[in-house]
Design an enzyme around this catalytic site. Structure first.
Site, mmCIF file in Angstrom:
data_model
loop_
_atom_site.group_PDB
_atom_site.id
_atom_site.type_symbol
_atom_site.label_atom_id
_atom_site.label_comp_id
_atom_site.label_asym_id
_atom_site.label_seq_id
_atom_site.Cartn_x
_atom_site.Cartn_y
_atom_site.Cartn_z
ATOM 1 C CB SER A 1 45.417 -27.418 35.434
ATOM 2 O OG SER A 1 46.012 -27.204 36.673
ATOM 3 N NE ARG B 1 39.532 -20.605 43.861
ATOM 4 C CZ ARG B 1 39.582 -21.340 42.766
ATOM 5 N NH1 ARG B 1 40.426 -22.343 42.711
ATOM 6 N NH2 ARG B 1 38.821 -21.079 41.745
ATOM 7 C CG ASP C 1 50.963 -22.074 33.358
ATOM 8 O OD1 ASP C 1 51.001 -21.929 34.596
ATOM 9 O OD2 ASP C 1 50.427 -23.036 32.803
ATOM 10 C CG HIS D 1 47.659 -22.677 35.607
ATOM 11 N ND1 HIS D 1 48.403 -23.621 34.936
ATOM 12 C CD2 HIS D 1 46.735 -23.346 36.321
ATOM 13 C CE1 HIS D 1 47.923 -24.819 35.252
ATOM 14 N NE2 HIS D 1 46.914 -24.684 36.079
ATOM 15 C CG ASP D 2 42.616 -19.885 35.849
ATOM 16 O OD1 ASP D 2 42.843 -21.110 35.956
ATOM 17 O OD2 ASP D 2 42.001 -19.229 36.698
#
Lengths: 425, 258
Positions: A189, A259, A356, A389-390
């Site tokens: 990232s 967040r 992602d 993405h994680d």
């Protein structure tokens, strides 16, 4: 169906525990208890210059290292962290209580699954360095630090920072540590942007460059997501133009909203479906109709609250801005990615994840194309995953297998090239 | 002092030892060094000579590749051919493979590989970015084989393509007389698990070569386990597999492929 719900809950807990099985500090594959180090990279006569103007009179960097540097200094790997990451990449923080970082008591460093004896980034073999970047809030100078000119926290008077600044900071730190050549630089990232910037800015200092779930620029959708997050923070009534330090009320809601949105973008729809589905929260009947109802809501609320405990709203602004601004093509190729990639001398690994949102595989393949057009051999891995993405943090086994193979591979192809200095290998 | 010991080793060996985790202070270091020196004194390429290629095309392709050539292998599998080309021919290589396990094998061997669908990958690769593009026994598994062939000739100077010959007498026999889908040594799959979706015969291929105005530089066939130069019609019946080295007509402007 009481039985069904109970069963689901139990199996869910089980899955969670299995998935988050941490290596305890005494484990043979853990780097154990770690102690961060801090070093001041500036002196009164030697301030740290920043890309977008201004200097930092005082720059303190917090970093951690694992493993031992070999006598010829050839086994150093720089691990670069992402937006909410820190220097604590592996092991258990020995100073968590003393430095009031309670969340670190419950879990090891952010890449503990990858870094340790016998793990893909093998600390028996490699010397691993991870430094907190400028503008973050984990020990390195940032907006929450005291401005030496005024004696009060910087807030938004902190100069704007870029990925390039971070790479320069890391390079200065490595100079301090006496490391000239990096065996590899590796990050996901925002950390992947740093890894790529390393390969472009210091092509002769990087042996292998591993870019995970990242690319030469953040696609527009990601810029949009970041903008919403910043909007929530900037419009929190307690934000007070960034001067909320020491106040009773903090911009907690804004940061939590930022967040929560970001957390959605780090996952995939499929993953949320399989993890939460349309499950209801247990006490949903007790509250009003507008209250938390679905399990996913309560989960996101929890994520938002937990993040507020450990992150600084100003840092969030600086970090997301740096992420948005990063554009390798503009910085090194006058807008042409092909031209920029000419600079790369490192052996490249690009990993993209199928679900992602932020750096979709289509973007990565454009980057791979630009590298291939410059006759740079590339290893490109597209991993089919539901973790979004994680995945670079969560798909420990599959990503780890690949990292291990790439880090240890002889890469014979590059040795045939005249530009590759055999002595440095 | 450790470095000095390593410097006494032939070039490359010190690094190899280091990658194994061997240190000069280890008790086995001297033995290992002697063993390696003995092995190396057999000749510069003696070590690799003992590994015969698994496929008949590989040694022919080795003959085509010159030092410094950039080779693209479409469907590179575990990277065996590319490793040979690197070590024996000094080529720069790049593989493309879809199977994740095989990709990991390639990475372990140090072969740069793109984990992607080769037809998709071909479409994004820039013109003339390689000297040689190789497609071993993969053509018949592609969804758009002609696009892939044209793409190959676009990204590379010359293309090497091999495929099983569907007009081999054993195929004709099992289908024509046996009345069943052919299962032969070159086509070892049953009808329900075969990856082959676009099979062709040598004649079919040469028809395409003429129709698309492609130049054939060299061609070989495998007849009863022996490699022969391809010459005409008879081989369409007797050859189990064929390999063509093809080149696009330079007059054809790039992009006007279809």
């Amino acid at each position: 169906m009481v039985f069904g719900d109970e069963f689901n809950k139990l199996s869910d807990d089980f899955v969670d525990r299995r998935q988050w099985r941490y290596d305890p500090p005494e484990s043979l594959t853990s780097v154990g208890v770690t102690y961060a180090r801090r070093v001041e990279l500036t002196s009164p006569s030697n301030p740290f210059p920043l890309e977008r103007g201004g200097v930092l009179e005082s720059l303190v960097v917090e970093y951690e290292t694992y493993g031992e540097l070999s006598s010829d200094g050839s086994n150093a790997i720089l691990v670069t962290h992402a937006l909410s990451g820190d220097a604590h990449a592996a092991g258990w923080d020995g100073e968590a209580r003393r430095r009031d970082r309670q969340w670190r008591l419950r879990r090891p460093g952010w890449w503990d699954g990858m870094i340790g004896p016998g793990k893909p980034l093998d600390t028996n073999r490699f010397f691993i360095i991870c430094a907190n970047v400028i503008g973050s809030c984990y020990g390195t100078t940032g907006p929450a630090s005291i401005n030496p000119a005024t004696g009060r926290p910087y807030g938004l008077r902190f100069p704007e920072v870029t990925v390039g600044d971070w790479v320069c900071m890391e390079a200065t730190l490595l100079d301090r540590l006496g490391i000239d050549q990096l065996y590899a630089v590796c990050g996901g990232s925002l950390g992947g942007q740093q890894a790529l910037e390393w390969a472009l800015r210091f092509p002769d200092r990087v042996g292998k460059c591993l870019v995970l779930a990242s690319g030469p620029k953040l696609p527009t959708q990601g810029v949009g997501f970041n903008a919403v997050g910043r909007h929530a923070i900037l419009h929190d009534p307690y934000f007070r133009g960034g001067d909320y330090y020491g106040q009773a009320e903090q911009p907690r809601n804004g940061l939590a909203v930022a967040r929560m949105l970001a957390h959605i973008t780090y996952q995939s729809g499929k993953q949320m479906d399989s993890r939460f589905g349309r499950k209801l929260q247990e006490e949903s009947m007790k509250k009003g109709w507008y209250e938390v109802e679905y399990a996913v809501e309560s989960y996101l609320n929890y994520k938002g609250r937990a993040f507020v405990e450990r992150f600084d709203a100003n840092s969030y602004l600086y970090m997301t801005k740096a992420m948005d601004h990063y554009d390798a093509a503009a910085a090194w190729g006058g807008g042409d990615l092909l031209q920029a990639c000419k600079r790369v001398k490192a052996e490249m690994l690009v990993a993209a994840f199928s679900t992602d949102w932020l750096y979709p595989p289509e973007e990565s393949s454009l980057f791979v194309k630009a590298l291939l057009a410059n006759r740079i051999p590339v290893t490109y891995v597209k991993i089919d995953t539901i973790y979004g993405h994680d995945a670079f943090l969560l798909e420990v086994e599959r990503v780890g297998r690949m990292l291990r193979a790439f880090l240890l591979s002889p890469m014979p192809s590059r040795r045939t090239q005249a530009q590759y200095n055999e002595g440095s290998l | 002092m450790m470095d000095e010991d390593f410097n006494k080793l032939p070039s490359g060996l010190g690094e190899f030892f280091r990658s194994l985790g061997v240190r000069s202070i280890d008790s086995t270091f001297d033995q290992l060094r002697d063993l390696a020196n003995r092995q190396l004194s057999l000749g510069s390429s003696g070590h690799y000579e003992s590994h015969a290629p698994k496929r008949w095309e590989d040694s022919l392709i080795e003959g085509l590749v010159k030092t410094g050539d950039r080779v693209l292998d479409l469907g590179c599998g575990d990277g065996e051919l590319l490793v040979r080309l690197v070590y024996r021919c000094g080529a720069e290589v790049q593989g493309i493979e879809t199977n994740e396990d095989l990709v990991i094998r390639c990475i372990e061997r140090g072969v740069p590989v793109c984990h992607d669908d080769l037809e998709q990958m071909l479409s994004i690769l820039p013109d003339r970015s390689f000297d040689i593009a190789v497609m071993e026994n993969t053509l018949q598994t592609l969804v758009h084989p002609l696009d892939a062939l044209r793409g190959m000739l676009r990204v590379a100077r010359i293309g090497v393509v091999s495929f099983p010959n569907f007009a081999h007498w054993s195929v004709r026999l099992t289908f024509g007389l046996g009345g069943r889908m052919p299962v032969t040594s070159s086509l070892p799959y049953t009808w329900y698990d075969t990856p082959n979706i676009h099979l062709c015969s040598i004649n079919d291929f040469t028809d395409w070569v003429v129709a698309d105005d492609v130049e054939v530089l060299e061609s070989w066939v495998l007849v009863e386990g022996k490699v022969e130069k391809f010459n005409g019609d008879d081989h369409n019946k007797t050859a189990e597999q064929a390999m063509f080295v093809i080149k696009g007509k330079d007059s054809m402007p790039a992009g006007e492929d279809r």
